[in-house]
Design a protein around this motif. Sequence first.
Motif, PDB file in Angstrom:
ATOM      1  N   VAL A 114      56.694  59.074 -21.341  1.00 19.18           N
ATOM      2  CA  VAL A 114      56.865  57.710 -21.841  1.00 19.18           C
ATOM      3  C   VAL A 114      56.085  56.719 -20.983  1.00 19.18           C
ATOM      4  O   VAL A 114      55.428  55.802 -21.496  1.00 19.18           O
ATOM      5  CB  VAL A 114      58.363  57.348 -21.884  1.00 19.18           C
ATOM      6  CG1 VAL A 114      58.557  55.851 -22.158  1.00 19.18           C
ATOM      7  CG2 VAL A 114      59.081  58.173 -22.950  1.00 19.18           C
TER       8      VAL A 114
ATOM      9  N   ASP B 164      52.269  57.570 -21.902  1.00 23.42           N
ATOM     10  CA  ASP B 164      51.767  57.476 -23.279  1.00 23.42           C
ATOM     11  C   ASP B 164      52.565  56.545 -24.176  1.00 23.42           C
ATOM     12  O   ASP B 164      52.157  56.301 -25.323  1.00 23.42           O
ATOM     13  CB  ASP B 164      51.766  58.872 -23.926  1.00 23.42           C
ATOM     14  CG  ASP B 164      50.955  59.876 -23.133  1.00 23.42           C
ATOM     15  OD1 ASP B 164      49.898  59.487 -22.595  1.00 23.42           O
ATOM     16  OD2 ASP B 164      51.387  61.041 -23.035  1.00 23.42           O
ATOM     17  N   GLY B 165      53.702  56.052 -23.715  1.00 22.08           N
ATOM     18  CA  GLY B 165      54.551  55.242 -24.564  1.00 22.08           C
ATOM     19  C   GLY B 165      55.533  56.097 -25.345  1.00 22.08           C
ATOM     20  O   GLY B 165      55.562  57.324 -25.219  1.00 22.08           O
ATOM     21  N   ALA B 166      56.353  55.459 -26.160  1.00 21.99           N
ATOM     22  CA  ALA B 166      57.396  56.155 -26.914  1.00 21.99           C
ATOM     23  C   ALA B 166      57.215  55.895 -28.405  1.00 21.99           C
ATOM     24  O   ALA B 166      56.734  54.838 -28.808  1.00 21.99           O
ATOM     25  CB  ALA B 166      58.779  55.681 -26.470  1.00 21.99           C
TER      26      ALA B 166
ATOM     27  N   GLU C   8      60.174  46.795 -17.562  1.00 19.32           N
ATOM     28  CA  GLU C   8      59.023  46.686 -18.443  1.00 19.32           C
ATOM     29  C   GLU C   8      58.952  47.895 -19.379  1.00 19.32           C
ATOM     30  O   GLU C   8      58.703  47.759 -20.589  1.00 19.32           O
ATOM     31  CB  GLU C   8      57.746  46.579 -17.612  1.00 19.32           C
ATOM     32  CG  GLU C   8      56.512  46.269 -18.419  1.00 19.32           C
ATOM     33  CD  GLU C   8      55.298  46.021 -17.547  1.00 19.32           C
ATOM     34  OE1 GLU C   8      54.358  45.372 -18.025  1.00 19.32           O
ATOM     35  OE2 GLU C   8      55.279  46.493 -16.393  1.00 19.32           O
ATOM     36  N   ALA C   9      59.173  49.080 -18.820  1.00 20.03           N
ATOM     37  CA  ALA C   9      59.150  50.293 -19.642  1.00 20.03           C
ATOM     38  C   ALA C   9      60.278  50.290 -20.663  1.00 20.03           C
ATOM     39  O   ALA C   9      60.092  50.688 -21.822  1.00 20.03           O
ATOM     40  CB  ALA C   9      59.244  51.526 -18.748  1.00 20.03           C
TER      41      ALA C   9
ATOM     42  N   ALA D 204      59.414  48.157 -23.551  1.00 20.14           N
ATOM     43  CA  ALA D 204      58.465  48.819 -24.441  1.00 20.14           C
ATOM     44  C   ALA D 204      59.173  49.852 -25.315  1.00 20.14           C
ATOM     45  O   ALA D 204      58.879  49.988 -26.508  1.00 20.14           O
ATOM     46  CB  ALA D 204      57.354  49.473 -23.617  1.00 20.14           C
ATOM     47  N   VAL D 205      60.112  50.593 -24.736  1.00 12.55           N
ATOM     48  CA  VAL D 205      60.897  51.558 -25.509  1.00 12.55           C
ATOM     49  C   VAL D 205      61.683  50.835 -26.604  1.00 12.55           C
ATOM     50  O   VAL D 205      61.727  51.274 -27.762  1.00 12.55           O
ATOM     51  CB  VAL D 205      61.846  52.348 -24.587  1.00 12.55           C
ATOM     52  CG1 VAL D 205      62.883  53.124 -25.395  1.00 12.55           C
ATOM     53  CG2 VAL D 205      61.058  53.301 -23.694  1.00 12.55           C
TER      54      VAL D 205
ATOM     55  N   ALA E 229      59.403  49.823 -29.420  1.00  9.15           N
ATOM     56  CA  ALA E 229      59.039  50.956 -30.273  1.00  9.15           C
ATOM     57  C   ALA E 229      60.201  51.366 -31.172  1.00  9.15           C
ATOM     58  O   ALA E 229      60.011  51.694 -32.352  1.00  9.15           O
ATOM     59  CB  ALA E 229      58.596  52.133 -29.406  1.00  9.15           C
TER      60      ALA E 229
ATOM     61  N   ALA F 124      53.999  45.714 -22.720  1.00  9.16           N
ATOM     62  CA  ALA F 124      53.086  46.745 -22.231  1.00  9.16           C
ATOM     63  C   ALA F 124      53.787  47.675 -21.261  1.00  9.16           C
ATOM     64  O   ALA F 124      54.703  47.284 -20.551  1.00  9.16           O
ATOM     65  CB  ALA F 124      51.888  46.084 -21.546  1.00  9.16           C
ATOM     66  N   LEU F 125      53.338  48.909 -21.215  1.00 12.10           N
ATOM     67  CA  LEU F 125      53.899  49.849 -20.254  1.00 12.10           C
ATOM     68  C   LEU F 125      53.463  49.469 -18.855  1.00 12.10           C
ATOM     69  O   LEU F 125      52.464  48.767 -18.663  1.00 12.10           O
ATOM     70  CB  LEU F 125      53.442  51.274 -20.588  1.00 12.10           C
ATOM     71  CG  LEU F 125      54.144  51.886 -21.796  1.00 12.10           C
ATOM     72  CD1 LEU F 125      53.438  53.152 -22.226  1.00 12.10           C
ATOM     73  CD2 LEU F 125      55.585  52.187 -21.456  1.00 12.10           C
TER      74      LEU F 125
END
Length: 461
Positions: free
Chosen positions: A54, A57-59, A103-104, A107-108, A111, A202-203
């Motif tokens: 995650v 590459d993101g979720a 921040e992460a 982003a989760v 998504a 943003a991640l």
Amino acid sequence: MSSIAEHSRSHQLSAAEARFAVVGVRDGRRVRLFADAVHAAGLPTPRVLDWADVLRDGAAFSQGETVRIDSPGDDTAVEGALRGMPDATRVEGSARWYARFTEAVAAVAGAAGAAGARLLDDPAELAVLFDKRLCHGVLQAAGVPVPASPTSALPSAGRARAPRGARGPHPVADPVIEPAAAGASAGAPAGAQAETTVPGAALPTGPATDRAPAAPAPTPAGQGPASHPVPIRGWADVRALLSGDGGLRRAFVKLAHGSSASGVLAVEWAGPGRVCARTSVELAPDGRLYNSLRVRRYATENEVATLVDALAPDGLHVERWLPKAAQQGRAADLRIVVVGGRATHAVLRTSRSPMTNLHLGGARGDLAAARAATEAAGVAWADVLGLAERAARCFPGTLCVGVDVLPGSGWRRFAVGEVNAFGDLLPRLTGLPGSGAEGRDTYGAQVATVLREEHHRHVAR
């Protein structure tokens, strides 16, 4: 009786609809225990999005998935990346961890929202839960008894609002539950959903995420527990709070974004040069700080000052050290897990040191004996559980929290020490009698609550 037990009546319907996705550490204990609970409910294996993937590459989620955000703590490499410290035993870096983690999480959440997935953990509330200064301020503003703190602050207008029904500034004395007011908890104001602004979607990559977050902005007068929270820049500021007329004398100094007692100091002041601190922090000759499994004692002001000065750049929270009740000569406190607004599990923790964390030598105590001592002192056990539920109501968008409840000497006075977003790791602990979670661990209780809520939504449609 909680309606958690209702899940059995709607199990077939809910099992067909419920699909879990977990953002966590794929091979970690937490993910494994949650997956076991999902399997026990007859549901499909949860889809695991590993924190390492995650962050890189993101979720991505599917419509209708129920998304659980879990701790990254079981992966030392991920923790090191979040902290900017490859050595997992180092204490420093918690402010950077907080900035990157929130921040992460944002982003989760973005998504999940874009996909039409349901999130079990509100990102704004997680941002408050992982800042002890803000969490303390939100609790106090909601009328939840907490130790007195000069660093407590409500999130500023741009980050969050006070809970509905928040009162104005509180007296300096520590608010506590006492026998004469034990029934007052039923009328306590409920907390409202926080609206903390976390970093952008943003991640966490790039130099912006390396900046430590600023201390909480002062709350305007009349809106919270501290109009001008005291900034802690180092030992000189802590020393001023401990000494002088009305000084705290005994206080916990905590990393604002710490967990598992990392960077916590129990400090006692008896006059100039007469200072000692107990902590699990090991101060190396080169000035670096390391987490240790041994609670040690620093007995000179110079040593304590060196520790505080080294911790201060990551942000510090200071609160009065309340004398705790004891069981068999050991200091005691309670971890009460609240799921869906209901206290479902509780464990008594005891220790010979001020920190009762089990990994620091703490041990599980006799919960039944603690309940008996509480009731003998004139406090209803239901009010102790209700105190934890009041604290959890400040975070209505988060399915499960672990509330640390501090019993005062003689078991007559209770306050909330902390509220933990990931406070459900209590293996083999089953639900409290009458909670509706009997026979289930903390993860089983959460799965049952989600199924019940899914059933109610289906019926409402």
